[in-house]
Design an enzyme around this catalytic site. Structure first.
Site, PDB file in Angstrom:
ATOM      1  N   ARG A 198      46.973  39.374  11.318  1.00  0.00           N
ATOM      2  CA  ARG A 198      47.382  38.002  11.609  1.00  0.00           C
ATOM      3  C   ARG A 198      47.778  37.226  10.357  1.00  0.00           C
ATOM      4  O   ARG A 198      48.666  36.381  10.392  1.00  0.00           O
ATOM      5  CB  ARG A 198      46.241  37.263  12.320  1.00  0.00           C
ATOM      6  CG  ARG A 198      46.182  37.546  13.809  1.00  0.00           C
ATOM      7  CD  ARG A 198      44.966  36.869  14.422  1.00  0.00           C
ATOM      8  NE  ARG A 198      45.068  36.737  15.869  1.00  0.00           N
ATOM      9  CZ  ARG A 198      44.945  37.725  16.735  1.00  0.00           C
ATOM     10  NH1 ARG A 198      44.741  38.966  16.321  1.00  0.00           N
ATOM     11  NH2 ARG A 198      45.040  37.502  18.042  1.00  0.00           N
ATOM     12  N   GLU A 237      38.971  38.900  11.002  1.00  0.00           N
ATOM     13  CA  GLU A 237      38.072  40.069  10.945  1.00  0.00           C
ATOM     14  C   GLU A 237      36.952  39.924   9.927  1.00  0.00           C
ATOM     15  O   GLU A 237      35.833  40.390  10.161  1.00  0.00           O
ATOM     16  CB  GLU A 237      38.894  41.342  10.686  1.00  0.00           C
ATOM     17  CG  GLU A 237      39.746  41.793  11.872  1.00  0.00           C
ATOM     18  CD  GLU A 237      41.076  41.072  11.970  1.00  0.00           C
ATOM     19  OE1 GLU A 237      41.393  40.250  11.078  1.00  0.00           O
ATOM     20  OE2 GLU A 237      41.807  41.316  12.954  1.00  0.00           O
ATOM     21  N   GLU A 243      29.739  50.520  11.249  1.00  0.00           N
ATOM     22  CA  GLU A 243      30.713  50.116  10.217  1.00  0.00           C
ATOM     23  C   GLU A 243      30.366  48.711   9.699  1.00  0.00           C
ATOM     24  O   GLU A 243      31.176  47.799   9.644  1.00  0.00           O
ATOM     25  CB  GLU A 243      32.153  50.158  10.737  1.00  0.00           C
ATOM     26  CG  GLU A 243      33.206  50.202   9.636  1.00  0.00           C
ATOM     27  CD  GLU A 243      34.625  50.095  10.195  1.00  0.00           C
ATOM     28  OE1 GLU A 243      35.044  49.006  10.590  1.00  0.00           O
ATOM     29  OE2 GLU A 243      35.323  51.123  10.241  1.00  0.00           O
ATOM     30  N   ASP A 280      34.916  44.874  13.111  1.00  0.00           N
ATOM     31  CA  ASP A 280      35.231  43.496  12.715  1.00  0.00           C
ATOM     32  C   ASP A 280      36.058  42.745  13.743  1.00  0.00           C
ATOM     33  O   ASP A 280      36.683  41.737  13.429  1.00  0.00           O
ATOM     34  CB  ASP A 280      35.981  43.518  11.380  1.00  0.00           C
ATOM     35  CG  ASP A 280      37.311  44.260  11.471  1.00  0.00           C
ATOM     36  OD1 ASP A 280      37.698  44.668  12.581  1.00  0.00           O
ATOM     37  OD2 ASP A 280      37.974  44.422  10.429  1.00  0.00           O
ATOM     38  N   HIS A 307      49.957  44.835  11.521  1.00  0.00           N
ATOM     39  CA  HIS A 307      49.666  43.887  12.614  1.00  0.00           C
ATOM     40  C   HIS A 307      48.688  42.781  12.233  1.00  0.00           C
ATOM     41  O   HIS A 307      48.246  42.019  13.091  1.00  0.00           O
ATOM     42  CB  HIS A 307      49.099  44.637  13.828  1.00  0.00           C
ATOM     43  CG  HIS A 307      47.705  45.155  13.588  1.00  0.00           C
ATOM     44  ND1 HIS A 307      47.468  46.353  12.948  1.00  0.00           N
ATOM     45  CD2 HIS A 307      46.495  44.651  13.887  1.00  0.00           C
ATOM     46  CE1 HIS A 307      46.166  46.553  12.874  1.00  0.00           C
ATOM     47  NE2 HIS A 307      45.540  45.533  13.428  1.00  0.00           N
ATOM     48  N   HIS A 331      53.059  47.352  16.853  1.00  0.00           N
ATOM     49  CA  HIS A 331      51.914  46.791  17.578  1.00  0.00           C
ATOM     50  C   HIS A 331      52.419  45.825  18.652  1.00  0.00           C
ATOM     51  O   HIS A 331      53.350  45.063  18.407  1.00  0.00           O
ATOM     52  CB  HIS A 331      50.999  46.068  16.583  1.00  0.00           C
ATOM     53  CG  HIS A 331      49.655  45.728  17.152  1.00  0.00           C
ATOM     54  ND1 HIS A 331      49.452  44.641  17.953  1.00  0.00           N
ATOM     55  CD2 HIS A 331      48.454  46.350  17.049  1.00  0.00           C
ATOM     56  CE1 HIS A 331      48.176  44.604  18.315  1.00  0.00           C
ATOM     57  NE2 HIS A 331      47.550  45.629  17.769  1.00  0.00           N
TER      58      HIS A 331
HETATM   59  C1  UD1 Z   1      43.055  43.058  17.660  1.00  0.00           C
HETATM   60  C2  UD1 Z   1      41.894  42.670  16.752  1.00  0.00           C
HETATM   61  C3  UD1 Z   1      42.063  43.238  15.374  1.00  0.00           C
HETATM   62  C4  UD1 Z   1      42.282  44.728  15.437  1.00  0.00           C
HETATM   63  C5  UD1 Z   1      43.433  45.026  16.368  1.00  0.00           C
HETATM   64  C6  UD1 Z   1      43.551  46.516  16.546  1.00  0.00           C
HETATM   65  C7  UD1 Z   1      40.772  40.563  17.116  1.00  0.00           C
HETATM   66  C8  UD1 Z   1      40.850  39.092  16.925  1.00  0.00           C
HETATM   67  N1  UD1 Z   1      41.819  41.232  16.649  1.00  0.00           N
HETATM   68  O1  UD1 Z   1      44.246  42.400  17.191  1.00  0.00           O
HETATM   69  O2  UD1 Z   1      40.899  42.980  14.622  1.00  0.00           O
HETATM   70  O3  UD1 Z   1      42.580  45.233  14.152  1.00  0.00           O
HETATM   71  O4  UD1 Z   1      43.199  44.447  17.647  1.00  0.00           O
HETATM   72  O5  UD1 Z   1      44.730  46.882  17.168  1.00  0.00           O
HETATM   73  O6  UD1 Z   1      39.800  41.081  17.640  1.00  0.00           O
HETATM   74  N2  UD1 Z   1      49.023  42.717  23.155  1.00  0.00           N
HETATM   75  C9  UD1 Z   1      49.525  43.386  24.242  1.00  0.00           C
HETATM   76  N3  UD1 Z   1      49.055  44.646  24.507  1.00  0.00           N
HETATM   77  C10 UD1 Z   1      48.113  45.250  23.736  1.00  0.00           C
HETATM   78  C11 UD1 Z   1      47.607  44.557  22.631  1.00  0.00           C
HETATM   79  C12 UD1 Z   1      48.075  43.284  22.354  1.00  0.00           C
HETATM   80  O7  UD1 Z   1      50.367  42.898  24.953  1.00  0.00           O
HETATM   81  O8  UD1 Z   1      47.748  46.399  24.016  1.00  0.00           O
HETATM   82  C13 UD1 Z   1      49.529  41.352  22.831  1.00  0.00           C
HETATM   83  C14 UD1 Z   1      49.120  40.276  23.828  1.00  0.00           C
HETATM   84  O9  UD1 Z   1      50.153  39.350  23.937  1.00  0.00           O
HETATM   85  C15 UD1 Z   1      47.942  39.628  23.145  1.00  0.00           C
HETATM   86  C16 UD1 Z   1      48.284  39.758  21.670  1.00  0.00           C
HETATM   87  O10 UD1 Z   1      49.011  40.971  21.571  1.00  0.00           O
HETATM   88  O11 UD1 Z   1      47.788  38.300  23.537  1.00  0.00           O
HETATM   89  C17 UD1 Z   1      47.111  39.780  20.742  1.00  0.00           C
HETATM   90  O12 UD1 Z   1      46.207  40.814  21.100  1.00  0.00           O
HETATM   91  P1  UD1 Z   1      44.667  40.733  20.633  1.00  0.00           P
HETATM   92  O13 UD1 Z   1      43.885  41.823  21.267  1.00  0.00           O
HETATM   93  O14 UD1 Z   1      44.168  39.340  20.789  1.00  0.00           O
HETATM   94  O15 UD1 Z   1      44.726  40.926  19.088  1.00  0.00           O
HETATM   95  P2  UD1 Z   1      45.434  42.034  18.210  1.00  0.00           P
HETATM   96  O16 UD1 Z   1      46.491  41.367  17.418  1.00  0.00           O
HETATM   97  O17 UD1 Z   1      45.788  43.216  19.017  1.00  0.00           O
HETATM   98  N1  UDP Z   2      46.646  54.380  15.720  1.00  0.00           N
HETATM   99  C1  UDP Z   2      47.146  54.986  16.853  1.00  0.00           C
HETATM  100  N2  UDP Z   2      48.460  54.762  17.211  1.00  0.00           N
HETATM  101  C2  UDP Z   2      49.276  53.948  16.483  1.00  0.00           C
HETATM  102  C3  UDP Z   2      48.753  53.317  15.332  1.00  0.00           C
HETATM  103  C4  UDP Z   2      47.424  53.550  14.985  1.00  0.00           C
HETATM  104  O1  UDP Z   2      46.444  55.731  17.532  1.00  0.00           O
HETATM  105  O2  UDP Z   2      50.450  53.785  16.851  1.00  0.00           O
HETATM  106  C5  UDP Z   2      45.229  54.614  15.363  1.00  0.00           C
HETATM  107  C6  UDP Z   2      44.937  54.990  13.920  1.00  0.00           C
HETATM  108  O3  UDP Z   2      44.938  56.380  13.761  1.00  0.00           O
HETATM  109  C7  UDP Z   2      43.585  54.365  13.644  1.00  0.00           C
HETATM  110  C8  UDP Z   2      43.524  53.195  14.588  1.00  0.00           C
HETATM  111  O4  UDP Z   2      44.580  53.380  15.546  1.00  0.00           O
HETATM  112  O5  UDP Z   2      42.532  55.236  14.025  1.00  0.00           O
HETATM  113  C9  UDP Z   2      43.700  51.923  13.821  1.00  0.00           C
HETATM  114  O6  UDP Z   2      43.889  50.876  14.674  1.00  0.00           O
HETATM  115  P1  UDP Z   2      44.447  49.477  14.228  1.00  0.00           P
HETATM  116  O7  UDP Z   2      45.377  49.654  13.082  1.00  0.00           O
HETATM  117  O8  UDP Z   2      44.962  48.845  15.449  1.00  0.00           O
HETATM  118  O9  UDP Z   2      43.156  48.670  13.804  1.00  0.00           O
HETATM  119  P2  UDP Z   2      42.310  48.524  12.467  1.00  0.00           P
HETATM  120  O10 UDP Z   2      41.842  49.862  12.040  1.00  0.00           O
HETATM  121  O11 UDP Z   2      43.174  47.861  11.454  1.00  0.00           O
HETATM  122  O12 UDP Z   2      41.188  47.625  12.866  1.00  0.00           O
END
Ligand code: UD1
Ligand code: UDP
Length: 372
Positions: free
Chosen positions: A210, A133, A119, A97, A208, A241
């Protein structure tokens, strides 16, 4: 000529959940796997690529600090356009998603290449929860030619929306394939996971989404503080996160408590270790809701709705939203009432048996036909 599958990996859960499918494709004569990483979540991704022995063929390097959904989407689509110009592809495979999943499907469509959605079919039926998502998953599904829902419920959602039966295969969730694979790997846990004194209980937290940024997160953090204050035997581990909207508030509200351990996101093997060590979890993560039942750990889900009702029905999950009273009530029950705890851990995991990837690859082979 072997048939070429192009896998689009964006964020952490896509890497975890597509790694076993890629492994299975690579082990299958007549198939080749091309792996594209958008470059999102680089710090989280590196460990997971290593754990699952993956080396992306293309890195789109799209990530920028504080990126918006608009800007990251534009860069992902642009990057995928360049990859599609260079590669010969027979099928695009996307998962879940995320924005990368939706845009991977869109890029396949723009290139007249069929799309498989792993999925598929999970729905909350609330356009803004989870945001974005819910719509990402729907849009990827609309573009897909093959749908791999993890459960019969998810399949029924697709059928209701008019997807032809022959395009759908219920497979179980590939996260269980990944989990069973990872549990076999040797690992020394990092120091981020606190030692427990006799009688202490670990509660593992992740959040995490939104739609929870701001006030809902503040309510959750208030409840977490209250929980550790009420129960001196509880230690809380919270891998935070990297999204700045999460990070800033967590530090301000939970940074100074001796039994609240904040840390950077854990590598996958460390996170599994922490799950195994925990008494229960509080989380809004999708993957965690699917993994925890295999490890027999209850999950209090920090969301108002979930697209994973099977876990609610099996008892493994309980929706507590972001209301402090609900969070504290459910956590207190788990800590004080063995019957309440047993009710959440007694049933088998409804999300799969670890063979989802094999089913997916077998169906893809039939769809693509013999190598030509
Ligand atoms: C994204 C996904 C969400 C998923 C999540 C898993 C989208 C819109 N969102 O959310 O569906 O559940 O990942 O973790 O696809 N950032 C970092 N380092 C990282 C990751 C994020 O610095 O490793 C910061 C950056 O400032 C970035 C912000 O977080 O701009 C948002 O990251 P982004 O990948 O857009 O969305 P997530 O909130 O991580
Ligand atoms: N996970 C991880 N380290 C962490 C938190 C989560 O490896 O500190 C793993 C967790 O076991 C799961 C996946 O990350 O498999 C979930 O990712 P996230 O919560 O970012 O995304 P979502 O599943 O909500 O899309």
């Amino acid at each position: 000529m072997a048939k070429r599958l192009l896998f689009v990996l964006g964020t952490r859960p896509e890497i975890i959940k597509l790694a076993p499918v890629i492994r299975c494709a690579r082990a299958t004569p007549g198939l080749e796997a091309v792996v594209v990483h958008t470059g999102q979540h680089r710090e989280l991704a590196a460990e997971m690529f290593q754990v699952f022995d993956l080396r992306p063929d293309h890195d789109l390097a799209v990530m920028e600090p504080d990126q918006t959904l608009f800007s990251v989407s534009a860069r992902i689509l642009d990057g995928l356009a360049r990859v599609f110009q260079q590669e010969t592809v027979d099928l695009v495979v996307v998962q879940g998603d995320t924005t990368s999943a939706f845009l991977g499907a869109l890029a396949g469509y723009y290139s007249h290449i069929p799309v498989a959605h792993v999925e598929a079919g999970l729905r909350t039926n609330d356009k803004f929860s989870p945001f974005p998502e819910e719509m990402n998953r729907r849009l990827a599904g609309t573009l897909a030619d093959l749908h791999f829902p993890p459960t019969a419920r998810a399949r029924a959602n697709l059928v209701r929306e008019g997807v032809a039966d022959r395009r759908i295969l219920v497979t179980g969730n590939t996260v269980i394939d990944a989990l069973l694979w990872a549990l076999e790997l040797p690992h020394t846990p990092s120091a981020a996971i606190p030692d427990l004194k006799p009688g202490e209980r670990l509660v593992l937290v992740t959040t995490h989404r939104r739609e929870s940024f701001g006030e809902p997160h503040l309510r959750v953090f208030r409840a977490l503080r209250e929980l550790v204050d009420r129960f001196p035997e509880v230690r809380l581990l919270f891998p935070v996160h990297p999204n700045p909207n999460v990070r800033a508030q967590v530090g301000t509200h939970l940074g100074d408590h001796p039994r609240i351990h904040l840390c950077a996101p854990l590598g996958y093997l460390d996170f599994l270790h922490a799950m195994k060590r925990s008494f229960f979890l509080l989380s809004d993560s999708g993957g965690v809701q699917e993994e925890a039942p295999t490890l027999k750990k209850p999950v209090l889900v920090l969301r108002d709705v979930t697209e994973r009702p099977e876990g609610l029905e099996s008892g493994a999950l309980q929706l507590v939203g972001t209301d402090p009273e609900k969070i504290l009530g459910a956590a207190t029950a788990l800590l004080t009432d063995p019957a309440a705890y047993a009710a959440m851990t007694k049933n088998p995991n409804p999300y799969g048996d670890g063979k989802a990837s094999e089913r997916i690859i077998e169906r893809i082979l039939a769809f693509l036909g013999p190598p030509g």
